[in-house]
Design a protein around this motif. Structure first.
Motif, mmCIF file in Angstrom:
data_model
loop_
_atom_site.group_PDB
_atom_site.id
_atom_site.type_symbol
_atom_site.label_atom_id
_atom_site.label_comp_id
_atom_site.label_asym_id
_atom_site.label_seq_id
_atom_site.Cartn_x
_atom_site.Cartn_y
_atom_site.Cartn_z
ATOM 1 N N SER A 88 -0.465 -8.120 3.838
ATOM 2 C CA SER A 88 0.425 -7.544 4.791
ATOM 3 C C SER A 88 0.780 -6.102 4.787
ATOM 4 C CB SER A 88 1.814 -8.482 5.022
ATOM 5 O OG SER A 88 2.586 -8.061 3.803
ATOM 6 N N MET A 89 1.126 -5.379 5.965
ATOM 7 C CA MET A 89 1.325 -4.029 5.924
ATOM 8 C C MET A 89 2.656 -3.559 6.073
ATOM 9 S SD MET A 89 -1.855 -2.001 7.593
ATOM 10 C CE MET A 89 -3.430 -1.759 6.754
ATOM 11 N N ALA A 130 1.111 -0.028 9.359
ATOM 12 C CA ALA A 130 0.465 -0.584 10.642
ATOM 13 C C ALA A 130 0.460 0.367 11.525
ATOM 14 C CB ALA A 130 1.446 -2.094 10.810
ATOM 15 N N GLY A 131 1.709 0.971 11.724
ATOM 16 C CA GLY A 131 1.499 1.955 12.757
ATOM 17 C C GLY A 131 0.397 3.061 12.741
ATOM 18 N N PHE A 189 -6.771 -2.207 -0.237
ATOM 19 C CA PHE A 189 -5.775 -2.849 0.058
ATOM 20 C C PHE A 189 -6.097 -2.875 1.726
ATOM 21 C CE2 PHE A 189 -1.879 -2.097 2.331
ATOM 22 C CZ PHE A 189 -1.073 -3.246 2.041
ATOM 23 N N VAL A 190 -6.310 -1.710 2.297
ATOM 24 C CA VAL A 190 -6.596 -1.804 3.770
ATOM 25 C C VAL A 190 -7.575 -2.799 4.414
ATOM 26 C CG1 VAL A 190 -8.071 -0.355 5.662
ATOM 27 C CG2 VAL A 190 -6.095 0.699 4.484
ATOM 28 N N THR A 191 -8.799 -2.977 3.669
ATOM 29 C CA THR A 191 -9.978 -3.904 4.217
ATOM 30 C C THR A 191 -8.981 -5.372 3.967
ATOM 31 O OG1 THR A 191 -11.585 -2.343 3.084
ATOM 32 C CG2 THR A 191 -11.981 -4.747 3.738
ATOM 33 N N SER A 192 -8.367 -5.424 2.919
ATOM 34 C CA SER A 192 -8.012 -6.937 2.643
ATOM 35 C C SER A 192 -7.026 -7.292 3.749
ATOM 36 C CB SER A 192 -7.533 -7.208 1.241
ATOM 37 O OG SER A 192 -6.297 -6.408 1.163
ATOM 38 N N ALA A 193 -5.856 -6.176 4.133
ATOM 39 C CA ALA A 193 -4.908 -6.366 5.107
ATOM 40 C C ALA A 193 -5.474 -6.716 6.493
ATOM 41 C CB ALA A 193 -3.857 -5.209 5.192
ATOM 42 N N LEU A 232 -0.450 -7.609 11.641
ATOM 43 C CA LEU A 232 -0.784 -6.607 10.318
ATOM 44 C C LEU A 232 0.656 -6.765 9.411
ATOM 45 C CD1 LEU A 232 -2.523 -3.456 11.448
ATOM 46 C CD2 LEU A 232 -3.433 -5.321 9.457
ATOM 47 N N MET A 233 1.787 -7.020 10.129
ATOM 48 C CA MET A 233 3.018 -6.994 9.243
ATOM 49 C C MET A 233 3.483 -8.340 8.824
ATOM 50 S SD MET A 233 4.988 -4.082 11.243
ATOM 51 C CE MET A 233 6.416 -4.308 10.627
ATOM 52 N N ARG A 234 2.691 -9.174 9.380
ATOM 53 C CA ARG A 234 3.186 -10.661 8.979
ATOM 54 C C ARG A 234 2.658 -11.232 7.710
ATOM 55 N NH1 ARG A 234 0.774 -13.957 12.865
ATOM 56 N NH2 ARG A 234 1.463 -12.600 14.617
#
Lengths: 148, 148, 148, 148, 148, 148, 148, 148, 148, 148
Positions: free
Chosen positions: E44-45, E50-51, E34-38, E67-69
């Motif tokens: 999106s996170m 994201a923080g 998940f982290v890599t794909s975001a 990252l949140m978009r």
């Protein structure tokens, strides 16, 4: 000056002078379809036509020279065919009526084609109380297949 | 009876009776382009038109019914676009003049398209001492884009 | 100002003002789908609409002029169709239910199509305890095929 | 019995009984879009639905079994997308409004998609003095992207 | 800040800090896939994720916002499918075992699909004296086709 | 006997005996994914496996011989990728997570790939009160790129 | 430093030093095909190889690091296949002799493939009075298909 | 007798006689790659070769004549390139090492290509305790580009 | 200096000196087709030819070196094939007469091809009162397929 | 009788009579390229030519009629372009020399094209001690673009 730069210069001058293609065509002394296609980079002009066009729009000599150069035609290939205006008139009509057109050309003329080079096209507005209509007239020389 | 079987039956009868599309169109009372496209399977006919056509060609009821059915249009997709007759008039003219056509439609009518449904097309022979010419006239209702 | 520059300017102003498309649509007085599509460069606005939109977002005259210009629609062709949101609703639904849609249009209306020009679309949120639902309503004029 | 044979058998029986998809749907007790898509081979039916359908049309057990089998969906891929009825509603609308749809789904729901599986579609005729209209309603569950 | 700029910023910071995706995932508290794909721009996170990510890598607020978009997913379409790592695992396995997968899903669950939205994926290293092995686990909710 | 004839014979016998792929796999003594893929014509069996399978389904020697022959794999190319079951799991997941997969393989193993030949795949049903889930496990040997 | 920048730097240094790939390969201690492919961005080097290569060509540390990074292989996809040198040896030979190769691999080894990962390739000049000849030797591990 | 019928006849006779391509090649007196490609329909034989081959397999004169006819080569185009055996050796190796091959041919020979016509290919099995290896040797005349 | 920069420099110098390709060819001492193709980046020159060409046009040493480098041929792939000049002579003639050409080559020479490497091409103007004609002469060595 | 049936009948009769295309052309009184293309279904004959051809080969009236019918040209589209004989002469030469040809046509004639309709082609064998050569001569009327 590339054809792309020429095109941009003409479109900018046309917008500033607020002239239509019809008006420009009248000044140059040729048809609106021909003038538009040359300005967009799909046809070449004679020395005289290029001179009148750049005179009318207040553009320089390099623009005239670019207008006279032989273009790479159909530069955008199939890319513009997704726009609904262009799709309907050429791609869809071609797929629906292409075979019909072929039947009738052969019936009326024999084995040959309609030239797309010795060719003119006009686009007109036909006023109609039920809704105005777009009229396209294409006119190309019949070229019979040679047997040798 | 499928549209393909209908088409084969009509082409066979037409060849036997040695009739042209122009003659058939006169009998049916409509334009040659429309008649040809319906017989090739790209348009549908009214009850009356289908009756006249099958009467003229001496064909049965199933042919008439197949003619009245809504067709899958553009069934051959891009496949026929390699034939030079069809390529020139639609694919090449569309790639070379498509953007020009779009410019002029918007200049004359505003934002919208030429309908390919409320649409007619005619193919004519224009005699000319320098070589006869093929003339295509397309006429479609202008449809303005709705803003809602 | 190109449509791409216009689009970037609007998206930036929208983000700064933290307005939704729904809010912008209310200010302009038209539907959210229409406003969004015009701002993304796929539709054109009237003088009045463009004025309200740029007023609401504090943008200049060139943005308004770009909004009023006729766009090249479907500019990205098939490229966006890989995004799952767009793929599901249009490409997959079209491949799975397209033939069904054709059957029902012909059954209810005869030989013709649903216009994509005299056309509106709405997207709504339907709250549901088992999971909220997305509702798309498309509404296009039926256009019967001309026989001529 | 393959899905193709099943489809042919149903279309033949439907033509002989002169029933519409609406009438068949009423007999089966489900929506016209669902019934049509299952008969064309793009959805599967329950035991009960298949029984009612074959009972209504006077068809045998193999047809019912074929209706219950899981189909290969979207079997014709992009091939039918050239038909103008299907092109307008899905391919062109998807290319023109796809990005708009994505913007509004994310604005209203966050990051996720409209399901094309937990999904219904209806096609309606809206009478209108200026010309009847085709209305499509799609309704799919919103599925939020999982973060794990 | 676009997704492309965000991606470049994260990859640069990751290289400077010499952190692995596994380590970053542990800091953010979610799975490495998940982290890599975001971070690559395909998911999106949440605000919190994201923080943590930007905190860990010492990046600013615009990166967190990007990252949140909601992303345009599958942005590269088929282009990356020629890389042998990606080709084998998805394109070739899909062509060789896709129909098998469909048979078994229908046998075990009935008519429906595996969600790619309510979906997780893990990639593991399985040590093996005959040569270590790559293990991919995909886990998606079964979604039954609605009949309506 | 071609692979296509073999496949048809097996699917017919399987339907008559009302056996699942799971049951057949148990009889043959191998995994359901492997058995299914061999019967669909995408893998080959050993003499012993082919004998057990044809024994279980009451099929003749030519079927066994066809099962043992090396297949042309991926025979349908991209054609089945439009079916939603196959599209989601392989094409869409590949486009969304392919680059992520590549990053993690290189992080954990270095420069190389997951074999699709020394490879197994399993498909499982994971019961879940919020909705059952499909689990795919792929397991392939890591192959490091040779430097020579 | 991206792989593209690395490639440009190496090609420039190679031209300045007027070294051949053969000479560079000798310095690095590996095969010319391997060295060339790594420098063009299609393979990765070990720490030691990258050090020797940058030492030989007088290039910096970032070049060495870029050489050690895992590449996106086959980055240009089919685009280079139109060059006659590449077309003949791979695309045409593959289309003419591909099926033959498959027959002989299965005859000699059974069901499996030649690895393109545990793989070497050499290109040699064979002098011949009737015209020198190009000799390509490919050597890849046979990988048998797993049955599980 | 078409090349397809010829191919089927040879494959059937080869299976009945349980001969390998290696054995057939020895009887005909030429290389296994050449014999196999001619029998699959991708090369033509001399009168003498065709006579020996049909003699060995007990086939008639029409097979010999079909073997001698000039074939349409590469008849299946890209279709077989999805099979993993063929994909690896030609399509993937071509995309990964094609540019490398071009560099080395030009370095060793100058501007020109390796002929695919004055060309031989061999496929060998190299025994290896760590796993047997497939060896392909291609040998084609260097053809320098003419300057005129 | 890349081939693209070389091409631009030559075209600019040619325009300034107002020389035709014919004149340049005479100075260099080779054929107009060869000179043009080398200047456009599709062929390489000898040291002597490059020296004469840059001398004639007053260009520097880097241009000469770029002219001598082996080019990536067919760099634009199919993209230029939409231009009517190129489409007619190669794509359409190839599709209409390609099979005919193959028949006659085999009838006159046996199994083999016309080389496109040991190949010359000339373009001439044939004056004709009914309209001048373009004459293309291609001349390539016959290469017989090797049997080994 | 379709063009496909006509073609098969002619090829069979030609084989039985053991005539070459050259001999047939002499009997019909036209060029070998024209005769071959008409027999393969890519050109149409006059009444007289068709009569001579069927007389020479001892074929019936339906063959003559099929020869006189206007063909769908380029029926196989790009499919035959993979055969090396056809690929070299048209596709590769077109990609390598197409832009060169365009430059020279414009230099010698101005803005226009070489007709592929008022067009002849010849294929000759040029004996040469260093290896015989294939010579293709194409000759098409120059068509200047109309300005209107």
């Amino acid at each position: 000056m590339t054809k792309d730069e020429m095109r941009a210069a003409i479109l900018e001058a046309k917008a500033e002078k607020q002239m239509t293609w019809e008006q420009i065509a009248r000044e140059v002394g040729c048809s609106p379809v021909f003038v538009t296609s040359a300005c967009l980079g799909e046809n070449s002009m004679t020395d005289e036509q290029a001179g009148k066009l750049t005179g009318t729009l207040g553009l320089g000599k390099e623009v005239a020279q670019a207008l006279m150069r032989c273009p790479v035609r159909a530069r955008q290939g199939e890319a513009l065919m997704t726009d609904p205006v262009i799709y309907r008139a050429f791609k869809e009509v071609g797929m629906v009526y292409g075979e019909t057109f072929k039947e009738l050309v052969h019936e009326k003329f024999g084995d040959g084609i309609m030239s797309a080079i010795d060719f003119t096209m006009d686009v007109e507005k036909v006023e109609d109380p039920k809704g105005d209509r777009v009229k396209i007239v294409m006119n190309g020389k019949f070229l019979p297949y040679k047997r040798w």
